[in-house]
Design a protein around this motif. Sequence first.
Motif, short mmCIF file in Angstrom:
data_model
loop_
_atom_site.label_atom_id
_atom_site.label_comp_id
_atom_site.label_asym_id
_atom_site.label_seq_id
_atom_site.Cartn_x
_atom_site.Cartn_y
_atom_site.Cartn_z
N ILE A 1 0.87 -1.17 0.00
CA ILE A 1 0.00 0.00 0.00
C ILE A 1 0.91 1.23 0.00
O ILE A 1 1.65 1.46 0.96
CB ILE A 1 -0.93 0.01 1.23
CG1 ILE A 1 -1.68 -1.31 1.35
CG2 ILE A 1 -1.89 1.18 1.15
CD1 ILE A 1 -2.45 -1.47 2.63
N GLU A 2 0.86 1.98 -1.08
CA GLU A 2 1.72 3.16 -1.21
C GLU A 2 1.15 4.33 -0.40
O GLU A 2 0.00 4.29 0.04
CB GLU A 2 1.86 3.55 -2.67
CG GLU A 2 2.65 2.57 -3.49
CD GLU A 2 2.82 3.03 -4.92
OE1 GLU A 2 2.38 4.15 -5.26
OE2 GLU A 2 3.40 2.27 -5.70
N ASN B 1 0.21 7.20 -1.39
CA ASN B 1 -0.92 7.90 -2.03
C ASN B 1 -2.17 7.01 -2.06
O ASN B 1 -3.18 7.41 -2.63
CB ASN B 1 -0.54 8.34 -3.44
CG ASN B 1 -0.09 7.19 -4.32
OD1 ASN B 1 -0.11 6.04 -3.91
ND2 ASN B 1 0.33 7.52 -5.53
N GLY B 2 -2.11 5.80 -1.51
CA GLY B 2 -3.29 4.94 -1.42
C GLY B 2 -3.39 3.89 -2.49
O GLY B 2 -4.33 3.08 -2.48
N VAL B 3 -2.46 3.83 -3.42
CA VAL B 3 -2.49 2.81 -4.48
C VAL B 3 -2.10 1.47 -3.89
O VAL B 3 -1.13 1.34 -3.14
CB VAL B 3 -1.55 3.20 -5.64
CG1 VAL B 3 -1.52 2.11 -6.69
CG2 VAL B 3 -1.97 4.52 -6.24
N ILE B 4 -2.89 0.43 -4.22
CA ILE B 4 -2.66 -0.92 -3.70
C ILE B 4 -2.02 -1.76 -4.80
O ILE B 4 -2.50 -1.76 -5.95
CB ILE B 4 -3.99 -1.56 -3.24
CG1 ILE B 4 -4.63 -0.70 -2.15
CG2 ILE B 4 -3.75 -2.97 -2.73
CD1 ILE B 4 -6.03 -1.11 -1.80
N HIS B 5 -0.97 -2.49 -4.45
CA HIS B 5 -0.27 -3.36 -5.41
C HIS B 5 -0.45 -4.81 -4.97
O HIS B 5 -0.27 -5.14 -3.80
CB HIS B 5 1.23 -3.03 -5.45
CG HIS B 5 1.52 -1.70 -6.04
ND1 HIS B 5 1.69 -1.51 -7.39
CD2 HIS B 5 1.68 -0.48 -5.47
CE1 HIS B 5 1.94 -0.24 -7.62
NE2 HIS B 5 1.94 0.41 -6.46
N GLU C 1 1.66 -5.57 -9.09
CA GLU C 1 0.71 -5.08 -10.09
C GLU C 1 -0.26 -4.11 -9.42
O GLU C 1 -0.92 -4.47 -8.42
CB GLU C 1 -0.06 -6.26 -10.69
CG GLU C 1 -1.10 -5.86 -11.70
CD GLU C 1 -1.93 -7.06 -12.14
OE1 GLU C 1 -3.01 -6.82 -12.70
OE2 GLU C 1 -1.50 -8.21 -11.92
N ALA C 2 -0.35 -2.91 -9.94
CA ALA C 2 -1.24 -1.89 -9.36
C ALA C 2 -2.69 -2.27 -9.60
O ALA C 2 -3.07 -2.67 -10.71
CB ALA C 2 -0.93 -0.52 -9.94
N GLU D 1 -6.93 -1.17 -9.34
CA GLU D 1 -7.75 0.02 -9.55
C GLU D 1 -8.31 0.57 -8.24
O GLU D 1 -8.48 1.76 -8.09
CB GLU D 1 -8.90 -0.31 -10.51
CG GLU D 1 -8.43 -0.71 -11.89
CD GLU D 1 -7.69 0.41 -12.60
OE1 GLU D 1 -8.10 1.58 -12.46
OE2 GLU D 1 -6.70 0.12 -13.29
N GLY D 2 -8.63 -0.27 -7.30
CA GLY D 2 -9.21 0.18 -6.03
C GLY D 2 -9.53 -1.00 -5.14
O GLY D 2 -9.08 -2.13 -5.36
N ARG E 1 -6.79 3.55 5.29
CA ARG E 1 -6.57 2.77 4.07
C ARG E 1 -6.08 1.36 4.44
O ARG E 1 -6.52 0.37 3.86
CB ARG E 1 -5.55 3.49 3.19
CG ARG E 1 -5.43 2.93 1.83
CD ARG E 1 -6.68 3.20 1.05
NE ARG E 1 -6.45 2.88 -0.36
CZ ARG E 1 -7.41 2.78 -1.24
NH1 ARG E 1 -8.65 3.01 -0.90
NH2 ARG E 1 -7.12 2.48 -2.47
#
Length: 142
Positions: free
Chosen positions: A70-71, A73-77, A81-82, A84-85, A117
């Motif tokens: 979890i980055e 900025n809230g992006v989940i991998h 692989e990133a 969408e939500g 998050r």
Amino acid sequence: MGMNLQSPSPAGEPEVMIDINTTPLIDVMLVLLIMLIVTIPIQLHSVDLNLPQGNPPPPVVEPEVVRINIEGNGVIHWNGEALEGLAALESRLASAAGQATQPELHIRPDRAVPYQRVAAVMAAVQRNGLTRIGLVGAEQFL
């Protein structure tokens, strides 16, 4: 009987000693102790075990490890692989929960990510019934 020669009585005769002489008793006890030590057989320092014979169990299969990052900025991998939500994460978690052996989930949040998050990701994991979860990298928060 022993006699007390140190304090004469007023009549001039030595008094009779009332205490028992324990020296012969100690000598007898020492002789008995030595006889006991000599007659006791030497004890063995090994224990005989009857171990079962057979084949050892098969080696344990290493579980699949899924890394969820979890980055800040809230992006989940998902394994790099990133996603969408949270909806995409939920579908991946549902497919992982349906496997015969559940994978291990290693969740690594960034130091700057908001707690809400991380809590949302952990709630999604719990809703899907996955139980093998670990928070990785918690030493950065100490």
